[in-house]
Design an enzyme around this catalytic site. Structure first.
Site, PDB file in Angstrom:
ATOM      1  N   GLY A  10       0.724  -1.360   0.147  1.00 29.80           N
ATOM      2  CA  GLY A  10       0.008   0.163  -0.042  1.00 29.80           C
ATOM      3  C   GLY A  10       0.732   1.378  -0.062  1.00 29.80           C
ATOM      4  O   GLY A  10       1.993   1.141   0.384  1.00 29.80           O
ATOM      5  N   CYS A  63       5.240  -6.073   1.619  1.00 28.48           N
ATOM      6  CA  CYS A  63       5.568  -4.772   1.375  1.00 28.48           C
ATOM      7  C   CYS A  63       4.698  -4.060   2.688  1.00 28.48           C
ATOM      8  O   CYS A  63       5.214  -4.115   3.809  1.00 28.48           O
ATOM      9  CB  CYS A  63       5.158  -4.154   0.166  1.00 28.48           C
ATOM     10  SG  CYS A  63       5.858  -2.485  -0.331  1.00 28.48           S
ATOM     11  N   TYR A  64       4.043  -3.262   2.413  1.00 27.29           N
ATOM     12  CA  TYR A  64       3.361  -2.154   3.474  1.00 27.29           C
ATOM     13  C   TYR A  64       3.011  -3.481   4.695  1.00 27.29           C
ATOM     14  O   TYR A  64       2.783  -3.116   5.767  1.00 27.29           O
ATOM     15  CB  TYR A  64       2.027  -1.584   2.908  1.00 27.29           C
ATOM     16  CG  TYR A  64       1.493  -0.778   3.982  1.00 27.29           C
ATOM     17  CD1 TYR A  64       1.817   0.400   4.510  1.00 27.29           C
ATOM     18  CD2 TYR A  64       0.097  -1.486   4.673  1.00 27.29           C
ATOM     19  CE1 TYR A  64       1.265   1.365   5.335  1.00 27.29           C
ATOM     20  CE2 TYR A  64      -0.356  -0.495   5.623  1.00 27.29           C
ATOM     21  CZ  TYR A  64       0.090   0.689   6.152  1.00 27.29           C
ATOM     22  OH  TYR A  64      -0.405   1.484   6.947  1.00 27.29           O
ATOM     23  N   HIS A  95       7.823  -7.729  -3.509  1.00 21.20           N
ATOM     24  CA  HIS A  95       6.657  -8.394  -4.071  1.00 21.20           C
ATOM     25  C   HIS A  95       6.879  -9.721  -4.764  1.00 21.20           C
ATOM     26  O   HIS A  95       7.100  -9.716  -6.007  1.00 21.20           O
ATOM     27  CB  HIS A  95       6.238  -7.227  -4.947  1.00 21.20           C
ATOM     28  CG  HIS A  95       5.765  -5.956  -4.421  1.00 21.20           C
ATOM     29  ND1 HIS A  95       4.251  -5.814  -3.988  1.00 21.20           N
ATOM     30  CD2 HIS A  95       6.241  -4.884  -4.175  1.00 21.20           C
ATOM     31  CE1 HIS A  95       4.298  -4.746  -3.496  1.00 21.20           C
ATOM     32  NE2 HIS A  95       5.402  -4.090  -3.513  1.00 21.20           N
ATOM     33  N   GLU A 122       4.376 -11.510  -5.877  1.00 27.78           N
ATOM     34  CA  GLU A 122       3.428 -11.652  -6.927  1.00 27.78           C
ATOM     35  C   GLU A 122       3.895 -11.279  -8.148  1.00 27.78           C
ATOM     36  O   GLU A 122       3.175 -11.500  -9.250  1.00 27.78           O
ATOM     37  CB  GLU A 122       2.076 -11.016  -6.257  1.00 27.78           C
ATOM     38  CG  GLU A 122       2.176  -9.504  -6.312  1.00 27.78           C
ATOM     39  CD  GLU A 122       2.764  -8.772  -4.997  1.00 27.78           C
ATOM     40  OE1 GLU A 122       3.703  -9.590  -4.314  1.00 27.78           O
ATOM     41  OE2 GLU A 122       2.423  -7.533  -4.744  1.00 27.78           O
ATOM     42  N   ASP A 146     -17.878 -12.918 -21.381  1.00 28.83           N
ATOM     43  CA  ASP A 146     -18.538 -12.877 -19.712  1.00 28.83           C
ATOM     44  C   ASP A 146     -20.079 -13.073 -19.758  1.00 28.83           C
ATOM     45  O   ASP A 146     -20.681 -13.742 -18.988  1.00 28.83           O
ATOM     46  CB  ASP A 146     -17.997 -11.430 -19.023  1.00 28.83           C
ATOM     47  CG  ASP A 146     -16.922 -11.198 -19.193  1.00 28.83           C
ATOM     48  OD1 ASP A 146     -15.945 -11.976 -19.055  1.00 28.83           O
ATOM     49  OD2 ASP A 146     -16.361  -9.979 -19.080  1.00 28.83           O
ATOM     50  N   LYS A 164     -10.737 -13.036 -15.588  1.00 30.33           N
ATOM     51  CA  LYS A 164     -11.189 -13.553 -16.853  1.00 30.33           C
ATOM     52  C   LYS A 164     -10.707 -14.829 -17.224  1.00 30.33           C
ATOM     53  O   LYS A 164     -11.648 -15.403 -17.943  1.00 30.33           O
ATOM     54  CB  LYS A 164     -10.446 -12.429 -17.910  1.00 30.33           C
ATOM     55  CG  LYS A 164     -10.843 -12.448 -19.315  1.00 30.33           C
ATOM     56  CD  LYS A 164     -12.301 -11.704 -19.296  1.00 30.33           C
ATOM     57  CE  LYS A 164     -12.621 -11.692 -20.711  1.00 30.33           C
ATOM     58  NZ  LYS A 164     -13.896 -10.754 -20.775  1.00 30.33           N
TER      59      LYS A 164
END
Ligand code: XMP
Length: 512
Positions: free
Chosen positions: A54, A81-82, A171, A173, A229, A368
């Site tokens: 963040g 991180c944060y 990070h 990710e 979708d 998606k």
């Protein structure tokens, strides 16, 4: 069902964290950190919690925090991180502002990770991680050990394994962190005990049950565009509630070759009320003489609503309006909107115009590619499930200038040849979007012994991750040559073909 709870502190990669957890076949949800309490965490029942990054500093007064008790519930926590700094700060460590050129780090950073930590098992002494922080942890809380450091930052990772608390300053990710996914996998599987058995088939079962409970014996209305979708939403709802679902498919005549019939073929066979409104002429007459792109978009958007509304009125009051909203829209809603480059028109929800009581969004927790997987799991044809994005205003914004029936016919045929050729050559797999554009330019050519004065067709193909930026695709010359030959030989009124070699920015993907 095993679930991981991701508490969102506003970082830019939060969606990616959720993506990664689900790639480990463990279900997860992203919830705002500001609302987290011991009670609602307990009610959610996660096997583990991940705290995201963040933009704030933990020591600033107004910064988001968490009740200390959440770290004491016995539920494993991974702070990123944060989230890592917050864990340190909340549990008695010290977070310090990095001075200029001090411990602040941005980008790829050589990091020493302790292979004895369960998250970094089998990692080499030095790895590359992706950093993005101004503050740093200068002292870890009592009971924690430092499990990673860099030249600039004394705490790149920390852990208190007995309490199942882990933190990483970088990070994991993002793909720039070596072995980042392995770290997340180790956390959700080895630390949290995730069994990695979350599969789409389970989702179909649980989602249909949920829909049935919510809808009961009431009526649901869905605007079906034929896009991925809304098609998957229709199939799922149909499984759950059968003909309590009505799908209105407005065929505005601006779809690709045979697309309207394909949609009808798939859905008219399903257990639902399928209504196809053939409004081609209505749209064409509204578009007659209109050349300006934004005007075209507005006209199509408004006309769509009118047609849908007229049809919905025939049905009368419905209880639910279904929408194909997907998870990225949910996570991103509420963020500031960027400048309007084009007024996008989605044939999703039309809440202002239809008499309904509540909205139902059966895909709101899926990404998606998960929506596509769900479609496959329900047996939808791959042509539909793998469909590339197609703009709401359809071919009208791929015909430069006025839209006429003749131009639509030309474009449809040329576009189909281009797309088929790419698909046959398996070039489409790496290309995000590919289509033909009918320019308004005519030029002189020669065919047989005669002079021609015909349209120039443009081919557009881009590679992209997010459609916000894009690169033009490097299609082999030989393939372009073959496509060009096929189009001029089979489609009348085209005597020149160009390939669009601009990226986005400065161009956009669509031409209008
Ligand atoms: P641009 O042309 O802005 O397109 O680079 C980015 C992506 O959005 C799609 N697009 C639309 N999608 N309604 C939609 O649902 C629209 O009006 C619309 N206009 C553009 C475009 O195809 C690309 O994927």
């Amino acid at each position: 069902m095993q679930k991981v709870l991701i508490l969102d502190f506003g970082g830019q990669y939060n969606q990616l964290i959720a993506r990664r957890v689900r790639e480990c076949h463990v279900y997860c949800e992203v919830h705002p950190a500001s609302k987290a309490t011991v009670e609602n965490v307990r009610a959610f029942g996660p096997i583990g919690i991940i705290l995201t990054g963040g933009p704030n500093s933990v020591y600033a007064k107004s910064s988001p925090s968490l009740p200390k008790e959440i770290f004491e519930m016995g539920i494993p926590v991974l702070g990123i991180c944060y989230g890592c700094q917050l864990m340190a700060h909340t549990l008695g460590g010290v977070v310090t502002e990095a001075g200029e050129n001090d411990a602040r780090e941005y980008g790829r950073t050589v990091t020493h990770l302790d292979p004895n930590c369960i998250l970094f098992e089998g990692f080499p002494e030095e790895s590359i991680t992706w950093m993005s922080h101004g503050d740093y942890i200068s002292k870890v809380p009592e009971g924690f050990t430092v499990t990673g450091f860099t030249d600039a930052c004394p705490t790149a990772a920390m852990a208190a394994p007995a309490r199942k608390l882990y933190g990483v300053q970088f990070h994991p990710e993002v793909s720039h962190t070596d072995g980042g996914i392995r770290m997340i996998d180790a956390f959700v599987k080895q630390v949290c005990g995730g069994t990695g058995d979350w599969l789409m088939e389970d989702y179909v079962t649980s989602a249909t049950k949920e829909i049935r409970e919510k809808v009961g014996d009431q009526k649901v209305l869905l605007a079906l565009s034929g896009g991925v979708d809304s098609s998957v939403a229709a199939a799922l709802l149909s499984r759950a509630i059968g003909n309590q679902l009505t799908c209105i498919f407005v065929d505005h005549g601006l779809l690709r070759k045979d697309e309207g019939d394909q949609v009808e073929a798939v859905f008219s066979r399903m257990d639902l009320n399928f209504i196809r409104v053939n409004a081609q002429e209505r749209f064409l007459s509204k578009l007659a003489g209109v050349e300006e792109p934004e005007r075209k978009r507005k006209i199509i958007g408004e006309e769509f609503i009118r047609v849908f509304e007229a049809e919905a009125k025939k049905i009368g009051k419905v209880d639910f309006l279904a929408q194909g909203t997907i998870y990225p829209d949910v996570i991103e809603s509420g963020l500031g909107s960027a400048a309007v480059i084009k007024s996008h028109h989605n044939v999703g929800g039309l809440p202002d115009y239809v008499d309904f009581r509540e909205i139902i969004e059966p895909l709101r927790l899926l990404f998606k590619d998960e929506v596509r997987e769900l479609g496959r799991a329900m047996g939808l044809p791959s042509a539909l499930v793998n469909r590339q994005p197609f703009p709401g205003p359809g071919l009208a914004i791929r015909i430069i200038g006025e839209v006429t029936q003749e131009k639509l016919d030309i474009l449809r045929d040329a576009d189909a040849i281009f797309r088929n050729a790419l698909e046959e050559a398996h070039q489409n797999e790496s290309i995000g979007q590919y289509f033909a554009v009918l320019t308004n330019t005519r030029s002189v050519g020669v065919m047989g012994d005669g002079r021609t004065y015909d349209y120039t067709l443009a081919l557009r193909a881009v590679t992209t991750d997010d459609f916000m930026t894009a690169k033009w695709a490097r299609i082999p010359y030989e393939l372009l040559d073959k496509i060009s030959g096929e189009i001029v030989n089979h489609v009348p009124c085209i005597n020149r073909i160009v390939y669009d070699i601009t990226s986005k920015p400065p161009a956009t993907i669509e031409w209008e």
